[in-house]
Every structure is written in structure tokens, then in C-alpha cells.
Design a protein around this motif. Structure first.
Motif, PDB file in Angstrom:
ATOM      1  N   ASP A   1      27.483  39.354  40.957  1.00  0.00           N
ATOM      2  CA  ASP A   1      28.735  38.741  41.395  1.00  0.00           C
ATOM      3  C   ASP A   1      28.948  39.098  42.868  1.00  0.00           C
ATOM      4  O   ASP A   1      28.928  40.267  43.243  1.00  0.00           O
ATOM      5  CB  ASP A   1      29.900  39.273  40.544  1.00  0.00           C
ATOM      6  CG  ASP A   1      31.240  38.761  41.013  1.00  0.00           C
ATOM      7  OD1 ASP A   1      32.243  39.490  40.886  1.00  0.00           O
ATOM      8  OD2 ASP A   1      31.297  37.618  41.516  1.00  0.00           O
TER       9      ASP A   1
ATOM     10  N   LEU B   1      43.564  32.687  44.221  1.00  0.00           N
ATOM     11  CA  LEU B   1      44.423  33.654  43.520  1.00  0.00           C
ATOM     12  C   LEU B   1      44.762  34.850  44.406  1.00  0.00           C
ATOM     13  O   LEU B   1      45.850  35.419  44.303  1.00  0.00           O
ATOM     14  CB  LEU B   1      43.757  34.113  42.218  1.00  0.00           C
ATOM     15  CG  LEU B   1      43.693  33.039  41.123  1.00  0.00           C
ATOM     16  CD1 LEU B   1      42.897  33.529  39.928  1.00  0.00           C
ATOM     17  CD2 LEU B   1      45.092  32.619  40.678  1.00  0.00           C
TER      18      LEU B   1
ATOM     19  N   GLN C   1      48.499  35.709  45.494  1.00  0.00           N
ATOM     20  CA  GLN C   1      48.795  36.969  44.798  1.00  0.00           C
ATOM     21  C   GLN C   1      48.911  36.770  43.292  1.00  0.00           C
ATOM     22  O   GLN C   1      49.833  37.258  42.641  1.00  0.00           O
ATOM     23  CB  GLN C   1      50.082  37.614  45.363  1.00  0.00           C
ATOM     24  CG  GLN C   1      49.876  38.053  46.796  1.00  0.00           C
ATOM     25  CD  GLN C   1      51.118  38.617  47.437  1.00  0.00           C
ATOM     26  OE1 GLN C   1      52.242  38.319  47.032  1.00  0.00           O
ATOM     27  NE2 GLN C   1      50.931  39.444  48.448  1.00  0.00           N
ATOM     28  N   GLY C   2      47.960  36.003  42.781  1.00  0.00           N
ATOM     29  CA  GLY C   2      47.848  35.856  41.336  1.00  0.00           C
ATOM     30  C   GLY C   2      48.658  34.724  40.751  1.00  0.00           C
ATOM     31  O   GLY C   2      48.648  34.522  39.544  1.00  0.00           O
TER      32      GLY C   2
ATOM     33  N   GLN D   1      30.942  40.109  26.183  1.00  0.00           N
ATOM     34  CA  GLN D   1      30.351  40.632  27.420  1.00  0.00           C
ATOM     35  C   GLN D   1      31.335  40.517  28.582  1.00  0.00           C
ATOM     36  O   GLN D   1      31.424  41.411  29.430  1.00  0.00           O
ATOM     37  CB  GLN D   1      29.069  39.867  27.776  1.00  0.00           C
ATOM     38  CG  GLN D   1      27.934  40.045  26.784  1.00  0.00           C
ATOM     39  CD  GLN D   1      27.507  41.490  26.647  1.00  0.00           C
ATOM     40  OE1 GLN D   1      27.258  42.195  27.618  1.00  0.00           O
ATOM     41  NE2 GLN D   1      27.426  41.966  25.426  1.00  0.00           N
TER      42      GLN D   1
ATOM     43  N   MET E   1      32.790  43.378  30.993  1.00  0.00           N
ATOM     44  CA  MET E   1      32.648  43.379  32.467  1.00  0.00           C
ATOM     45  C   MET E   1      33.992  43.624  33.127  1.00  0.00           C
ATOM     46  O   MET E   1      34.064  44.159  34.218  1.00  0.00           O
ATOM     47  CB  MET E   1      32.169  42.000  32.934  1.00  0.00           C
ATOM     48  CG  MET E   1      30.689  41.769  32.855  1.00  0.00           C
ATOM     49  SD  MET E   1      30.406  40.086  33.438  1.00  0.00           S
ATOM     50  CE  MET E   1      29.361  39.485  32.156  1.00  0.00           C
TER      51      MET E   1
ATOM     52  N   LEU F   1      45.291  38.682  37.561  1.00  0.00           N
ATOM     53  CA  LEU F   1      45.361  37.362  38.194  1.00  0.00           C
ATOM     54  C   LEU F   1      45.266  37.456  39.719  1.00  0.00           C
ATOM     55  O   LEU F   1      44.630  36.630  40.351  1.00  0.00           O
ATOM     56  CB  LEU F   1      46.657  36.639  37.803  1.00  0.00           C
ATOM     57  CG  LEU F   1      46.627  35.967  36.429  1.00  0.00           C
ATOM     58  CD1 LEU F   1      47.961  35.291  36.147  1.00  0.00           C
ATOM     59  CD2 LEU F   1      45.516  34.920  36.352  1.00  0.00           C
ATOM     60  N   HIS F   2      45.901  38.450  40.322  1.00  0.00           N
ATOM     61  CA  HIS F   2      45.846  38.534  41.780  1.00  0.00           C
ATOM     62  C   HIS F   2      44.542  39.174  42.259  1.00  0.00           C
ATOM     63  O   HIS F   2      44.244  39.199  43.449  1.00  0.00           O
ATOM     64  CB  HIS F   2      47.063  39.300  42.334  1.00  0.00           C
ATOM     65  CG  HIS F   2      47.148  40.719  41.846  1.00  0.00           C
ATOM     66  ND1 HIS F   2      46.411  41.748  42.404  1.00  0.00           N
ATOM     67  CD2 HIS F   2      47.871  41.277  40.853  1.00  0.00           C
ATOM     68  CE1 HIS F   2      46.695  42.876  41.765  1.00  0.00           C
ATOM     69  NE2 HIS F   2      47.565  42.625  40.826  1.00  0.00           N
TER      70      HIS F   2
ATOM     71  N   PRO G   1      41.035  38.831  40.319  1.00  0.00           N
ATOM     72  CA  PRO G   1      40.209  38.527  39.142  1.00  0.00           C
ATOM     73  C   PRO G   1      38.936  39.369  39.115  1.00  0.00           C
ATOM     74  O   PRO G   1      38.317  39.594  40.160  1.00  0.00           O
ATOM     75  CB  PRO G   1      39.868  37.042  39.315  1.00  0.00           C
ATOM     76  CG  PRO G   1      40.718  36.534  40.412  1.00  0.00           C
ATOM     77  CD  PRO G   1      41.146  37.684  41.231  1.00  0.00           C
ATOM     78  N   GLY G   2      38.559  39.824  37.930  1.00  0.00           N
ATOM     79  CA  GLY G   2      37.344  40.614  37.788  1.00  0.00           C
ATOM     80  C   GLY G   2      36.118  39.742  37.621  1.00  0.00           C
ATOM     81  O   GLY G   2      36.228  38.515  37.559  1.00  0.00           O
ATOM     82  N   PRO G   3      34.937  40.346  37.514  1.00  0.00           N
ATOM     83  CA  PRO G   3      33.704  39.562  37.376  1.00  0.00           C
ATOM     84  C   PRO G   3      33.634  38.776  36.070  1.00  0.00           C
ATOM     85  O   PRO G   3      32.893  37.800  35.974  1.00  0.00           O
ATOM     86  CB  PRO G   3      32.589  40.618  37.435  1.00  0.00           C
ATOM     87  CG  PRO G   3      33.249  41.923  37.154  1.00  0.00           C
ATOM     88  CD  PRO G   3      34.656  41.808  37.582  1.00  0.00           C
TER      89      PRO G   3
ATOM     90  N   PHE H   1      36.257  37.218  34.639  1.00  0.00           N
ATOM     91  CA  PHE H   1      37.438  36.355  34.490  1.00  0.00           C
ATOM     92  C   PHE H   1      37.068  34.924  34.099  1.00  0.00           C
ATOM     93  O   PHE H   1      37.438  34.434  33.030  1.00  0.00           O
ATOM     94  CB  PHE H   1      38.236  36.370  35.806  1.00  0.00           C
ATOM     95  CG  PHE H   1      39.500  35.563  35.773  1.00  0.00           C
ATOM     96  CD1 PHE H   1      39.599  34.365  36.462  1.00  0.00           C
ATOM     97  CD2 PHE H   1      40.604  36.001  35.061  1.00  0.00           C
ATOM     98  CE1 PHE H   1      40.769  33.616  36.434  1.00  0.00           C
ATOM     99  CE2 PHE H   1      41.780  35.261  35.019  1.00  0.00           C
ATOM    100  CZ  PHE H   1      41.859  34.070  35.711  1.00  0.00           C
ATOM    101  N   LEU H   2      36.342  34.246  34.980  1.00  0.00           N
ATOM    102  CA  LEU H   2      35.986  32.855  34.692  1.00  0.00           C
ATOM    103  C   LEU H   2      34.985  32.759  33.550  1.00  0.00           C
ATOM    104  O   LEU H   2      34.994  31.797  32.783  1.00  0.00           O
ATOM    105  CB  LEU H   2      35.419  32.159  35.936  1.00  0.00           C
ATOM    106  CG  LEU H   2      36.437  31.485  36.843  1.00  0.00           C
ATOM    107  CD1 LEU H   2      35.745  30.773  37.995  1.00  0.00           C
ATOM    108  CD2 LEU H   2      37.300  30.485  36.095  1.00  0.00           C
ATOM    109  N   VAL H   3      34.122  33.766  33.431  1.00  0.00           N
ATOM    110  CA  VAL H   3      33.152  33.793  32.331  1.00  0.00           C
ATOM    111  C   VAL H   3      33.909  33.792  30.997  1.00  0.00           C
ATOM    112  O   VAL H   3      33.563  33.064  30.066  1.00  0.00           O
ATOM    113  CB  VAL H   3      32.242  35.035  32.440  1.00  0.00           C
ATOM    114  CG1 VAL H   3      31.306  35.129  31.259  1.00  0.00           C
ATOM    115  CG2 VAL H   3      31.439  35.001  33.724  1.00  0.00           C
TER     116      VAL H   3
ATOM    117  N   ALA I   1      35.579  30.265  30.483  1.00  0.00           N
ATOM    118  CA  ALA I   1      34.598  29.215  30.166  1.00  0.00           C
ATOM    119  C   ALA I   1      34.004  29.425  28.779  1.00  0.00           C
ATOM    120  O   ALA I   1      33.815  28.463  28.023  1.00  0.00           O
ATOM    121  CB  ALA I   1      33.485  29.200  31.223  1.00  0.00           C
ATOM    122  N   SER I   2      33.702  30.654  28.431  1.00  0.00           N
ATOM    123  CA  SER I   2      33.085  30.904  27.127  1.00  0.00           C
ATOM    124  C   SER I   2      34.087  30.692  25.997  1.00  0.00           C
ATOM    125  O   SER I   2      33.704  30.231  24.916  1.00  0.00           O
ATOM    126  CB  SER I   2      32.465  32.298  27.066  1.00  0.00           C
ATOM    127  OG  SER I   2      33.390  33.268  27.456  1.00  0.00           O
TER     128      SER I   2
ATOM    129  N   MET J   1      36.473  28.405  26.040  1.00  0.00           N
ATOM    130  CA  MET J   1      36.521  26.942  25.885  1.00  0.00           C
ATOM    131  C   MET J   1      35.274  26.440  25.173  1.00  0.00           C
ATOM    132  O   MET J   1      35.349  25.578  24.297  1.00  0.00           O
ATOM    133  CB  MET J   1      36.630  26.270  27.254  1.00  0.00           C
ATOM    134  CG  MET J   1      38.020  26.346  27.846  1.00  0.00           C
ATOM    135  SD  MET J   1      38.087  25.732  29.524  1.00  0.00           S
ATOM    136  CE  MET J   1      37.700  24.024  29.332  1.00  0.00           C
TER     137      MET J   1
END
Lengths: 502, 165
Positions: free
Chosen positions: A183, A452, A456-457, B35, B39, B44-45, B47-49, B51-53, B56-57, B59
Motif C-alpha cells: 500500500d 477523506l 477530515q473524514g 484479512q 490489516m 474515516l479521516h 483510512p487504513g490499508p 478500508f477499501l478492501v 469491496a469484499s 459488496m
């Protein structure tokens, strides 16, 4: 602007770039003529070869493959009744019938001339629209890019020929595959399983080669299909005045339809050719003749699919967003060469931007020459049995996948994606949404993270900014209509049944 | 346990390929969700690695379950009508030959392994009486020409293996 155009012609018409353009158009015509590898596979195969070339030269060659395939696809459609390229499906309907009536020559000729005129008109449109759109795009920030990419991805899914749920699943799978690797923001390794080579993620070449090249071969060797070229003399490639009278308006209409549909994410060459055929049939005084050898049914769609190619370059070059899977491979090619397509492309790489435009003029001339006087050569190529072509296609896929990083992992990935692509085809999952999502995934994630962080989120940033809000509104509308579509179709059928009973 | 297996087999028979595929995707999506949580999805302000994973998973998993249910309700899928008879044998052989190529190309080298692959494929895909000699000649010619074009002319790094020039 005229000085920019002049610069474009100077760089594009150098001996090297003209040679690359010619090579690209020859290979494009070849992959268009031969059902099998397609322009995406051919471009992915030549991507590693292009590493040693200058960015402009490599892009010119790869772009030549794309619009060359549109020209070449009509030859197989007309002479064999099998579309050489997906965008030439519609040409089979009337083109093959014309060939059966001994009019293969005028069909091939009109397809070539229509493609040339439409291609030229779309380049003119590209030249005049790309710059203003780039100026607008400079106002785009991460929220706008995120919204536009979501819209583009969903449009590709919405245009799925078969099941929308399956296309959506393919898109989501593409996104997940794109996030394999380190990442960029946090440095965390995602789904690398301890394999160092996966830290840089999965390469686009093995994925494309597998999904479109290997999978296609597997699907074709499964069916023992004969490919018989219609035995007919190719004469009178120059259409008559009567043919021109019937075709000129379909060509012009097809050019406009194709160009504007090509700009839209998800629009592309296939949708453009279908839209043009439907329009010509509706506008014709004799719609019953379509499907029996009507020349307008060849001229319109073939013009539309070539015009769509020009239109598709607009979002790529001006916004930096590929509107379909083929353009996504071109996008990767530019990135690999360190050129970032987008609103700053004109200012930072004016020679590349205008050189690409100018090269497309040359490409169109080469294609007219290749598809008219040299048509006999392509007819001979069509007669090569598939049992000889299939191993060659597989070999080129292997070479292409290995050459990127000299990595055995890429070969294994390609094989894995090939099997996946084959299973997807058997179960009606389309590979194009997966491919486009794979390429857009990293950009999508970065845009969302930046949005984001800026807000700020708060997700209201996507609602308060007008362009982002408009894109999401359209996406939401498409989502609603997509899931309501089966219900609407059922209601329509019930109503039609009721009308029949009455 | 036996009853559960029988019920599962009946479900597979009803749902067909779509059932199996959706089931596999649903299970995979579930694993990916786990997973992603591991991770870290962050805030929200920031996002971690994962977040989108995670999104998406989730959905993907929901869609897979929806298709799973749909495939069981709809019954078995219609047989695909193609233009010709289906031959799954060549598909398996092509995949196995490509797997073999991947295993041996680095150690044995491009020329020999490519020759072996092409010879096998040209011969296998022939219908009727096999013409081994012509398959061999074509395989040799293509191997050498592609080596010259890609390795010598385009300077792509193809593995030399046992034969190094």
C-alpha cells in the motif's frame, strides 16, 4: 493552436514514428482480421517491446493496433461471417449477405472508406475538444476524480451484455486484485503471501494476456469450429455512385454517434456500432432490407466503431481516465514511460499530445492502403487454420508475459488468469469490467484517501462539490435503473402479451 | 453429516456452475473481509490499508450470496449452444502444457522448451491422422524465428537455459 498542430505533425511524421505507426496498423489489421487475440492482447504483447522505445513512438504503435483492429475486423465479418473483432459483430449481418450476392468488393471497400472518413472526422473532433476539456479538468480535485472513476466503472458494468450482477462482481474482483502489493500510503503489504515479487503488485500484462489471450484460445480449442472463407472474387473494391448515395449519410451519422459514445466511459466501439446499426435501420425507408445485404448496414457501424476510437482518447488524454479496457492498456503504457495522461499533459508534454493526434492521420492513410489494395493478403491470412494459429497466440502470450520482468511468477499468473478467464466465459462473467477496474483501482484508492483527508473524514465532500455530486447522481440513477431493468422488461412483456390477446 | 452432503450435492445439481462459482466467491470474499479487518480499516479521516478492501469484499460477498440464492431458485442453467461440439480434452492438455512450460523454461531454456510446447500443441490440435514430421518442422522453425526476433532483434531477455550463445 495551429503552432501546436504543426509541432504535432513535425514529431509524428519523423521516419521513426511513421514506421512505428505503420507497424502498429499492420499488427492491428492482423489481429482484427484473425478472431482470437484481439487488440488488448496484441497491445499487451507489444508493451514490453515498447519499453526500449521513446514514449511517443510506443504510444503511436499501440494506438495504431487499436484503430487498425477496427478496420481489420470488417474483413472477417464480411468474408467469413465471424466477427474478427467484437465491434464488427453487426457488420456480419449485412456484410456477409453482400458477399454472398457477389458484392464482397463494395462491402469491403465501403467499410474501409467509411472507417477512413469517420476516423479522420473523429481526429478533428479530438483536436478541438481535448484542449477545452483539459482546461475544465484542471479544476478537478481528488473528489471529482473519485466520482468520475466510479461513474466510468459503473457505466462499463451497466453496458454489460449479459448479467449486471456478474459484471459488478467482475469489477469488484478487479479492484481487489489491483490492491495486491504494498500500500503506497501506509507501506503495508497486502495479499503478497511473503512473495517479494508481489510487493509491486500484479502486472497488467500477465492479467490481460491471461484473460483475453489464453482464455480466448482455451474457449476456441474447446469448440471444433470450422472457419470457411467465402469463395468469391474480390472485384470492384471502389463502391459505385449508387453505393455512395446510400452510404454517405450513414457514414456521417455513424461518425457523430461513434465519436460521442466513444467519449463516454463504457461507451466504446461495440456500443457505437450497435447504436449506429439500430439508428440506420430506424431512419431507413426500407428497414426490411437490413439483414439482407444493405450497404448502409455496413457503412454506418464500421464508421461508428472507428469514430469511437478517436472519442475514447479524449477522457484519456484530457482527464487521465481511461473509458474502456483497451484505452486502459494505453494508459498503462504511458505511465510505464513516465508520462502521466491528464489535464497537464498538454502543457508538460505538448509534443506527445499533438504528436499522437497527428499520427492518427497517418495511421488512417496507412489503413486505407492496407485494407484496399492489400486486401488479398488478409484473405490469405484468414485461410490459416486455427490449429496453427492457437499455439502461436499462446507463444506470443508467454513471451509477452515473461518479457516484462523476466519473472516466472508472471507466467504462472498469466496461466492462472487464463484459466480464470476461461471459467468466466463459461459462466457469462465479462472480463472487460475486471480489466478496467484493475487499472483504475490504485487511482481510485488514492483519490478516496486524499478526499477523506481533505474533508477530515466527511463524505459530504462528494455532495458539496458540484461535479462530484453530478457524477454520483448519475451513478445512482444507473444503479437504480440497472436493478429495476428486469422488472421493467417483465412488465413490458406482460403488456405486450396483453395487447396480443386483445 | 451424510444428509448434509446429500443436500449439498442436490443444491449443486440444481444451481449448476453458477452455484459453485458463487459459493467459491462468497467464501473467498469472507476470507478477504477477515484479512482486511486484520490489516486495519482505520478511521474515516485516516483510512487504513484495509478500508477499501473491506468495502469491496463486503459488496462482492453480498453479490455472491445473492447469485447463489438466485441460481438455486432458477434451477440448472441451460446448456450453452455453441457452433460446434465441445471438446474439453484439448483445453486440459493446453493448460497442462502451459504449466509444464512454466516449470521448465527457466532451467532448460527458451529454445528447447518452446520447441517441445509447439510440437505438442501442433500435433495435438491436428484432426485425423497426426503429421508428426510437419509438426516438428513448424515447431522448430517458429522457435528459432521467434528467438531471433524477440531475443536478438528486440533484445528481450528470454532464458537461455542449457544452450547459451
Amino acid at each position: 493552436m495551429w503552432s501546436d498542430i504543426s509541432l504535432g505533425f513535425q514529431v509524428a511524421f519523423s521516419v521513426d514514428n511513421l514506421l512505428f505507426c505503420f507497424i502498429g496498423t499492420v499488427i492491428g489489421t492482423l489481429v482484427g482480421v484473425l478472431p482470437g487475440i484481439g487488440p488488448i492482447g496484441a497491445m499487451a504483447l507489444l508493451l514490453p517491446v515498447s519499453f526500449s522505445m521513446a514514449p511517443l513512438g510506443s504510444f503511436i504503435m499501440l494506438a495504431g493496433i487499436y484503430y487498425g483492429a477496427m478496420y481489420g475486423g470488417s474483413t472477417t465479418s464480411i468474408l467469413v461471417n465471424i466477427p474478427g473483432e467484437a465491434a464488427s459483430v453487426v457488420t456480419c449481418l449485412d456484410g456477409y449477405q453482400m458477399a454472398r450476392q457477389g458484392r464482397a468488393g463494395p462491402a469491403l471497400g465501403m467499410a474501409a472508406f467509411g472507417s477512413f472518413i469517420a476516423g479522420t472526422l473523429s481526429i478533428v473532433g479530438l483536436m478541438f475538444l481535448a484542449r477545452p476539456l483539459s482546461s475544465v479538468a484542471l479544476k478537478f480535485g481528488p473528489p471529482e476524480y473519485f466520482a468520475l472513476m466510479c461513474l466510468g466503472l459503473f457505466l462499463v458494468i451497466y453496458m454489460a451484455q449479459k448479467s449486471i450482477e456478474k459484471a459488478l462482481m467482475a469489477g469488484l474482483a478487479g479492484l481487489l486484485l489491483s490492491w495486491v502489493g504494498m500500500d503506497s500510503t501506509t507501506g503495508v503489504a497486502r495479499f503478497t503471501f511473503g512473495v517479494n515479487e508481489l510487493n509491486d503488485g500484479i502486472g497488467v500484462v500477465p492479467l490481460v494476456m491471461g484473460l483475453f489471450g489464453v482464455a480466448e484460445v482455451l474457449a476456441n480449442v474447446e469448440e471444433a469450429v470450422g472457419q470457411e472463407v467465402l469463395k468469391t472474387k474480390l472485384k470492384n473494391l471502389l463502391p459505385s455512385i449508387e453505393d455512395w448515395k446510400k452510404s454517405i449519410l450513414p457514414i456521417i451519422r455513424g461518425s457523430f454517434v461513434g465519436f460521442f459514445l466513444g467519449i463516454l466511459p463504457g461507451g466504446g466501439t461495440i456500443v457505437s456500432s450497435f447504436a449506429s446499426y439500430t439508428m440506420e435501420k430506424r431512419l431507413s425507408k426500407h428497414p426490411e432490407r437490413f439483414g439482407t445485404g444493405e450497404i448502409a448496414g455496413v457503412a454506418g457501424p464500421e464508421s461508428a466503431n472507428n469514430a469511437a476510437v478517436g472519442g475514447a482518447f479524449i477522457p484519456l488524454l484530457s482527464l487521465g481516465i481511461p473509458p474502456n479496457a483497451v484505452i486502459a492498456v494505453l494508459f498503462s503504457a504511458l505511465l510505464i514511460h513516465g508520462v502521466r495522461p491528464g489535464p497537464l499533459l498538454i502543457s508538460e508534454h505538448a509534443d506527445i499530445f499533438w504528436g499522437i493526434m497527428a499520427s492518427m492521420y497517418a495511421g488512417n492513410f496507412f489503413l486505407l492502403l492496407l485494407n484496399l489494395p492489400a486486401i488479398g493478403l488478409w484473405v490469405k491470412v484468414l485461410k490459416i487454420p486455427y490449429r496453427i494459429l492457437a499455439p502461436l497466440i499462446l507463444l506470443f502470450c508467454l513471451i509477452g508475459a515473461y518479457s516484462v520482468n523476466s519473472s516466472l511468477l508472471d507466467l504462472k499468473l498469466m496461466l492462472g488468469f487464463g484459466v480464470l478467464g476461461y471459467i468466466m466465459r463459461k459462466l457469462d462473467y465479462e472480463p472487460a469490467p475486471l480489466c478496467l477496474a484493475f487499472i483504475l483501482g490504485p487511482l481510485l484508492e488514492t483519490s478516496l484517501q486524499q478526499s477523506l483527508i481533505i474533508s477530515q473524514g466527511s463524505f459530504t465532500v462528494f455532495v458539496l462539490r458540484p461535479i462530484a455530486a453530478a457524477c454520483f447522481a448519475i451513478t445512482l440513477l444507473l444503479v437504480i435503473t440497472a436493478f429495476l431493468r428486469p422488472g421493467i422488461e417483465t412488465l413490458t412483456k406482460i403488456k405486450a402479451f396483453g395487447d396480443d390477446v386483445n | 453429516m451424510r444428509l448434509a452432503v446429500l443436500r449439498f450435492v442436490r443444491l449443486v445439481q440444481r444451481g449448476g456452475g453458477n452455484f459453485l462459482a458463487s459459493l467459491c466467491v462468497a467464501l473467498l470474499a469472507g476470507w478477504v473481509v477477515r484479512q482486511a479487518l486484520h490489516m486495519g480499516i482505520g478511521r474515516l479521516h485516516s483510512p487504513g490499508p484495509g478500508f477499501l478492501v473491506f468495502l469491496a469484499s463486503c459488496m462482492l460477498g453480498l453479490l455472491a450470496v445473492h447469485l447463489l440464492v438466485k441460481s438455486v431458485r432458477a434451477g440448472g442453467e441451460a446448456v450453452q449452444v455453441g457452433q460446434g461440439k465441445k471438446h474439453y480434452g484439448p483445453v486440459v492438455w493446453v493448460v497442462l502444457s502451459l504449466a509444464g512450460y512454466t516449470l521448465f523454461v527457466s532451467s532448460v531454456g527458451y529454445l528447447l522448451v518452446t520447441f517441445a510446447l509447439l510440437f505438442f500443441l501442433f500435433a495435438m490440435l491436428q484432426e485425423g491422422k497426426k503429421k508428426w514430421f510437419s509438426a516438428g518442422i513448424m515447431a522448430a522453425a517458429v522457435s528459432v524465428v521467434t528467438y531471433l526476433v524477440f531475443s536478438v532483434w528486440f533484445k528481450l531477455p528470454l532464458p537461455a537455459g542449457w544452450i547459451s550463445w
